[in-house]
Design an enzyme around this catalytic site. Structure first.
Site, mmCIF file in Angstrom:
data_model
loop_
_atom_site.group_PDB
_atom_site.id
_atom_site.type_symbol
_atom_site.label_atom_id
_atom_site.label_comp_id
_atom_site.label_asym_id
_atom_site.label_seq_id
_atom_site.Cartn_x
_atom_site.Cartn_y
_atom_site.Cartn_z
ATOM 1 N N ARG A 45 -49.662 -19.337 5.818
ATOM 2 C CA ARG A 45 -48.931 -20.304 6.648
ATOM 3 C C ARG A 45 -47.434 -20.289 6.366
ATOM 4 O O ARG A 45 -46.614 -20.351 7.293
ATOM 5 C CB ARG A 45 -49.508 -21.693 6.441
ATOM 6 C CG ARG A 45 -50.940 -21.822 6.938
ATOM 7 C CD ARG A 45 -51.413 -23.256 6.850
ATOM 8 N NE ARG A 45 -52.799 -23.392 7.275
ATOM 9 C CZ ARG A 45 -53.429 -24.559 7.356
ATOM 10 N NH1 ARG A 45 -52.794 -25.676 7.052
ATOM 11 N NH2 ARG A 45 -54.691 -24.605 7.753
ATOM 12 N N ASP A 147 -49.248 -39.597 12.672
ATOM 13 C CA ASP A 147 -49.543 -38.408 11.879
ATOM 14 C C ASP A 147 -48.247 -37.961 11.227
ATOM 15 O O ASP A 147 -47.151 -38.301 11.702
ATOM 16 C CB ASP A 147 -50.109 -37.281 12.758
ATOM 17 C CG ASP A 147 -50.922 -36.270 11.949
ATOM 18 O OD1 ASP A 147 -52.157 -36.373 11.956
ATOM 19 O OD2 ASP A 147 -50.308 -35.398 11.307
#
Length: 281
Positions: A45, A147
């Site tokens: 990532r 979030d």
């Protein structure tokens, strides 16, 4: 190490010191505890961010995150946040919420909070459940969906998904709550406007010292996020969330989450459902 970066002809040295440093940094910023077996995931990532920024080493990249947080810190957090969700995931919780809403006295606005909205399937499922519980497409419900991941929130707020994402929903739910795309939008669905009016999306870090919330929530869905936190961080989050529960409110946790270490804050009252300990006194 096999990685998409190598397939593109670019690979980066990634040593133990880089991994441990990345782990410390994401823990400090998001409370996420990464185990050793997550090393390949971290490499995969973050290497995308190195390529995007034209950086040749992990040391240089992590230096950038710390030295210029306005430029790269959020992208670093987004990269290491896991977003695995679906409509009506762990369906028994929505059945319980429907019953909870039906038992409320009528006339007052109802606040619900989805703490880990991810790409939006969960808060939209809450909105659908509210419509069904009140028998109305305009229920007296306000849903706050938060979030830490800004990329996920952008997807969530758009409310547009591949049609396969709603494959398991009933025909009635598909008809009542979704618009089917045509032409260039063939294969996509979008939540209907009446559903969109029920949900507000906002970025929020559960590690923040003060969430800035003044409403009291009938239900808080904080599912499958605590598993990424260690016990002290879980306790700290609960310490801040529980006072935001309305009297009789419910805290919905993920299927693998339990809070035996926080029974002074919450008490179980269902299948991975909790109430404030104060309500049981």
């Amino acid at each position: 190490m096999a990685d998409s970066g190598e397939r593109e002809g670019i690979s980066f040295e990634f040593n133990d010191r880089d991994f441990r440093r990345a782990c410390r940094m994401i823990y400090a910023r998001a409370g996420i505890h990464l185990a050793d077996h997550k090393r390949d995931m971290v490499y995969s990532r973050l290497s995308r961010r190195l390529r995007a920024r034209g950086i040749s080493s992990f040391t240089e990249y992590l230096d950038l995150v710390e030295a210029d947080p306005a430029s790269e810190e959020q992208a670093f957090i987004n990269a290491l946040t896991t977003n695995l969700t679906s409509f009506f995931r762990e369906a028994h919780h929505f059945d319980a919420l429907r019953e909870q809403l039906r038992e409320l006295p009528r006339g007052e606005p109802v606040d619900l909070w989805c703490c880990a909205a991810s790409t939006g399937e969960e808060p939209w499922s809450l909105a659908i459940t509210a419509c069904e519980a009140f028998g109305s497409d305009t229920p007296p419900v306000r849903i706050l969906a938060t979030d830490i991941d800004t990329n996920a929130l952008t997807t969530a707020a758009a409310g547009t998904y591949g049609i396969d994402r709603i494959a398991d929903l009933s025909p009635e739910r598909k008809r009542r709550f979704f618009l089917r795309g045509t032409g260039p939008n063939e294969g996509l669905v979008r939540v209907k406007p009446h559903l969109r009016k029920l949900v507000e999306f906002r970025q929020l870090n559960l590690l923040a010292p003060d969430y800035g919330l003044r409403q009291r929530f009938v239900a808080v869905f904080c599912r499958n996020v605590m598993i990424y936190f260690d016990k002290p961080t879980q306790y700290d989050v609960l310490r801040k969330v529980v006072p935001l529960l309305a009297p009789g409110g419910r805290f919905y946790a993920g299927h693998s989450e339990s809070f035996a270490h926080a029974l002074d804050l919450v008490q179980p009252c269902g299948r991975t459902i909790y109430r404030a300990a104060r309500d049981s006194q």
